[in-house]
Design an enzyme around this catalytic site. Sequence first.
Site, PDB file in Angstrom:
ATOM      1  N   CYS A 110      -9.382 -14.769 -34.266  1.00 31.49           N
ATOM      2  CA  CYS A 110      -9.985 -13.455 -34.017  1.00 31.49           C
ATOM      3  C   CYS A 110      -9.196 -12.421 -34.825  1.00 31.49           C
ATOM      4  O   CYS A 110      -7.969 -12.365 -34.711  1.00 31.49           O
ATOM      5  CB  CYS A 110      -9.904 -13.131 -32.528  1.00 31.49           C
ATOM      6  SG  CYS A 110     -10.138 -11.374 -32.202  1.00 31.49           S
TER       7      CYS A 110
ATOM      8  N   HIS B 212      -3.356   3.499 -20.459  1.00 30.90           N
ATOM      9  CA  HIS B 212      -2.169   3.716 -21.294  1.00 30.90           C
ATOM     10  C   HIS B 212      -2.402   4.897 -22.226  1.00 30.90           C
ATOM     11  O   HIS B 212      -3.450   5.555 -22.152  1.00 30.90           O
ATOM     12  CB  HIS B 212      -1.797   2.437 -22.056  1.00 30.90           C
ATOM     13  CG  HIS B 212      -2.860   1.919 -22.973  1.00 30.90           C
ATOM     14  ND1 HIS B 212      -3.269   2.597 -24.086  1.00 30.90           N
ATOM     15  CD2 HIS B 212      -3.616   0.796 -22.923  1.00 30.90           C
ATOM     16  CE1 HIS B 212      -4.210   1.911 -24.708  1.00 30.90           C
ATOM     17  NE2 HIS B 212      -4.452   0.820 -24.016  1.00 30.90           N
TER      18      HIS B 212
ATOM     19  N   CYS C   5     -12.350 -10.018 -26.959  1.00 30.18           N
ATOM     20  CA  CYS C   5     -13.297  -9.002 -27.427  1.00 30.18           C
ATOM     21  C   CYS C   5     -14.653  -9.141 -26.766  1.00 30.18           C
ATOM     22  O   CYS C   5     -15.500  -8.256 -26.903  1.00 30.18           O
ATOM     23  CB  CYS C   5     -13.535  -9.096 -28.934  1.00 30.18           C
ATOM     24  SG  CYS C   5     -12.055  -9.047 -29.920  1.00 30.18           S
TER      25      CYS C   5
ATOM     26  N   CYS D 138     -14.731 -14.815 -29.064  1.00 27.53           N
ATOM     27  CA  CYS D 138     -13.397 -14.378 -28.616  1.00 27.53           C
ATOM     28  C   CYS D 138     -13.533 -13.812 -27.208  1.00 27.53           C
ATOM     29  O   CYS D 138     -14.305 -12.876 -26.993  1.00 27.53           O
ATOM     30  CB  CYS D 138     -12.813 -13.317 -29.547  1.00 27.53           C
ATOM     31  SG  CYS D 138     -11.300 -12.593 -28.861  1.00 27.53           S
TER      32      CYS D 138
ATOM     33  N   LYS E 112      -3.938  -2.646 -24.963  1.00 32.92           N
ATOM     34  CA  LYS E 112      -3.508  -3.451 -23.829  1.00 32.92           C
ATOM     35  C   LYS E 112      -3.908  -4.905 -23.983  1.00 32.92           C
ATOM     36  O   LYS E 112      -3.232  -5.788 -23.505  1.00 32.92           O
ATOM     37  CB  LYS E 112      -4.004  -2.862 -22.522  1.00 32.92           C
ATOM     38  CG  LYS E 112      -5.485  -2.894 -22.329  1.00 32.92           C
ATOM     39  CD  LYS E 112      -5.832  -2.156 -21.066  1.00 32.92           C
ATOM     40  CE  LYS E 112      -7.336  -1.922 -21.036  1.00 32.92           C
ATOM     41  NZ  LYS E 112      -7.716  -1.060 -19.948  1.00 32.92           N
TER      42      LYS E 112
ATOM     43  N   HIS F 186      -7.306 -10.094 -32.097  1.00 32.18           N
ATOM     44  CA  HIS F 186      -6.312 -10.641 -31.177  1.00 32.18           C
ATOM     45  C   HIS F 186      -5.409 -11.689 -31.805  1.00 32.18           C
ATOM     46  O   HIS F 186      -4.427 -12.104 -31.192  1.00 32.18           O
ATOM     47  CB  HIS F 186      -7.006 -11.255 -29.956  1.00 32.18           C
ATOM     48  CG  HIS F 186      -7.659 -10.229 -29.089  1.00 32.18           C
ATOM     49  ND1 HIS F 186      -8.919  -9.742 -29.343  1.00 32.18           N
ATOM     50  CD2 HIS F 186      -7.209  -9.578 -28.005  1.00 32.18           C
ATOM     51  CE1 HIS F 186      -9.219  -8.834 -28.432  1.00 32.18           C
ATOM     52  NE2 HIS F 186      -8.207  -8.712 -27.616  1.00 32.18           N
TER      53      HIS F 186
ATOM     54  N   HIS G 217      -5.898   5.461 -23.863  1.00 27.00           N
ATOM     55  CA  HIS G 217      -6.936   5.974 -22.959  1.00 27.00           C
ATOM     56  C   HIS G 217      -6.673   7.439 -22.646  1.00 27.00           C
ATOM     57  O   HIS G 217      -7.588   8.253 -22.590  1.00 27.00           O
ATOM     58  CB  HIS G 217      -6.944   5.198 -21.641  1.00 27.00           C
ATOM     59  CG  HIS G 217      -7.200   3.732 -21.809  1.00 27.00           C
ATOM     60  ND1 HIS G 217      -6.261   2.779 -21.515  1.00 27.00           N
ATOM     61  CD2 HIS G 217      -8.288   3.062 -22.255  1.00 27.00           C
ATOM     62  CE1 HIS G 217      -6.762   1.588 -21.761  1.00 27.00           C
ATOM     63  NE2 HIS G 217      -7.984   1.729 -22.224  1.00 27.00           N
TER      64      HIS G 217
ATOM     65  N   LYS H  79       0.101  -2.168 -33.959  1.00 25.50           N
ATOM     66  CA  LYS H  79      -1.073  -1.733 -33.218  1.00 25.50           C
ATOM     67  C   LYS H  79      -0.789  -1.798 -31.718  1.00 25.50           C
ATOM     68  O   LYS H  79      -0.160  -2.714 -31.232  1.00 25.50           O
ATOM     69  CB  LYS H  79      -2.245  -2.643 -33.568  1.00 25.50           C
ATOM     70  CG  LYS H  79      -3.519  -2.206 -32.920  1.00 25.50           C
ATOM     71  CD  LYS H  79      -4.664  -3.089 -33.340  1.00 25.50           C
ATOM     72  CE  LYS H  79      -5.758  -2.974 -32.296  1.00 25.50           C
ATOM     73  NZ  LYS H  79      -6.903  -3.776 -32.582  1.00 25.50           N
TER      74      LYS H  79
END
Length: 636
Positions: free
Chosen positions: A146, A21, A132, A129, A301, A149, A24, A298
């Site tokens: 987390c 996305h 992560c 998590c 993905k 997330h 990246h 934020k």
Amino acid sequence: MSVGDVFYLTTPIYYVNDVPHLGHAYTTILADAMARWHRLRGDDVRSLTGTDEHGDKIAQSAVAAGVSAQQLADRNSAVFRETWQRLGLGHDDFIRTTEERHEKVVTAILHDLWEKGEIYLGKYGGWYCFGCERFYTEKEIVDGQCPDHRRPLQWIEEENYFFKMSKYQGWLIEYIDRHPDLIRPERYRNEILGFLRDPLQDLSISRPRTRLEWGIPLPFGDQYVTYVWFDALITYVSALGGPGAPAFEKYWPHVHHLIGKDILKPHAIYWPCMLKAAGIDVFSHLDVHGFWNIGGGKMSKSVGNVVEALALTEKYGNDAFRYFVMREMVFGLDADFSEEAFVARLNADLANDLGNLVSRATTLIVNAGGIARVPAAAELDPTETTIRDRFAQMVTRIDREMDEFAFQRALAAIWELIGLLNGYVDFARPWDLAKDPAARPRLERVLYVLAESLRFLGIVLMPFIPEAAAKIRGAVGATGTPRLAEAVWGGLGAGAPVTRLSGLFPRIEDKKGAAVERSAEAAGAASGVERIKKDEFARLDLRVAHVVSAEAVPKSKKLLRLTVSLGDHERTVVAGIAEHYAPADLVGTKVVIVANLEPARLMGIESQGMILAGSADGHLAVLRPDRDLPAGARVS
Ligand code: ME8
């Protein structure tokens, strides 16, 4: 840096649980531009990207997709590769963590650390998590969830192998202290030093196979696979063949890791400790960029708010996309992505500033029958001399900015020259000169300055907008791979074949022709404004001011507090430009202020003046003198 340096640049090795996305693409674009810049300088460059394919995250996504982990990795790794190809992004190596060449080096390093007693078997219970792939300490947990997330964590208790990371805490703090530019920009270095004020834990580097099969087996514990971060970080080394390999010996001493701020901790803490324990030199630099947000939230993905931003490259072209992301985001800070902001920059900077310059200049040259002669230095007027001298200054400046990964400042510098050149065309009026046979020598000079400037721009723009830069070079007859050494005044000879180049970046009008309407409205408003007498204008005390320092005003999105010098004194000016300029973009530059405005209080700070800036389509630009003037000089 000096020309001919060795330069090794890595991007993160991206997870294959999903497709690439905007985030990246941003990192990979920066890496591509940086590698191009170093190649242009004549450096020996090697760049690496790739995919991170082991671990819980991929295993879980594969289950959800109903395929094997290997199948998911093959599929998505190919999508990453194809995407970079489609965006015109190059790299010298693309590594996958499932490749044998990588697994061999990971196994060898693990074996070595085990032999040296750097790893032990211990028991651990903690909040984990799965998103992560890491345990969280009590301090990091937010409302039992987390922090990244915002999902509940799971308590996991198991026997695992641990890397004795805690024993490197003192060494790491000292190492960071002794290498002030190891982690850049400074805010991230401070963040890591802050984190290191608390005791460092040992790092669990294994996952029991009962829970996770998808990983590199531990050479000393066959009931376990390697923790994905311990595996992935080693790609930077394994891609060079591992310690002792010729490519490693050559490139490793010059490695730059380019990453987003989300993976600062593994890179700035785990990785140096791992390298130290393995007897490998610590990387030279960790260059950390901020995060793209979409609509203020934020974007990542794993959080689920994925943007099809890459589709915009198809709509507007790779160069426009590259330009926007590099120019819009201040390296190290977060930025908001929106199609509106993208189109505003495309129209203002690429279509208007650059596109018009190229089109006007090449048309004028072609109409005049080409480049007649090379003017002698003594013939150049002060503006032309300034333009000529800018070439060398600009190369030094871009080099300095790129050394700090300040892509936005490098581009701002090039656009200053483009602005200067557009002003030069407006002032020189070559179309009038062409009508007057007596003005022919002057016309020839102006056209040479323009052609030579286009040739220069075609070289220095290459790392940033490579397709457009190649077209510009082509339009002034420059062929072959450009070199920075050619970005010096006087490269073009008489009779250089110049061809007309228009529509380099077509202006984008939105569906309802809003851009047209807006500009028509603005023109109408401008013609309808009340007229004033010259002496009324003269009541304004406009002055050139040197920006001594700049900082964000706490709790304000819009305001910057500037300290400016007017030569004989300094004063504070508060300006509503924080959404358009980072403090660092302003410090050291000259701006124009209204110096006799009544003081006003903004967020409790007294502002003694106002900075002049223009705006259009949500795009704002501070006015700057296009030649150097002393602070305090009058503007009238
Ligand atoms: O973390 N803005 O991979 P990943 C800017 N496999 N950049 C962003 C971004 C955003 N919103 N979102 C992602 C991993 N990125 C590990 C890395 S390295 C040995 C292992 C970019 O697929 C940014 O570069 O989650 C970030 O660091 C990276 O993608 C994370 O990619």
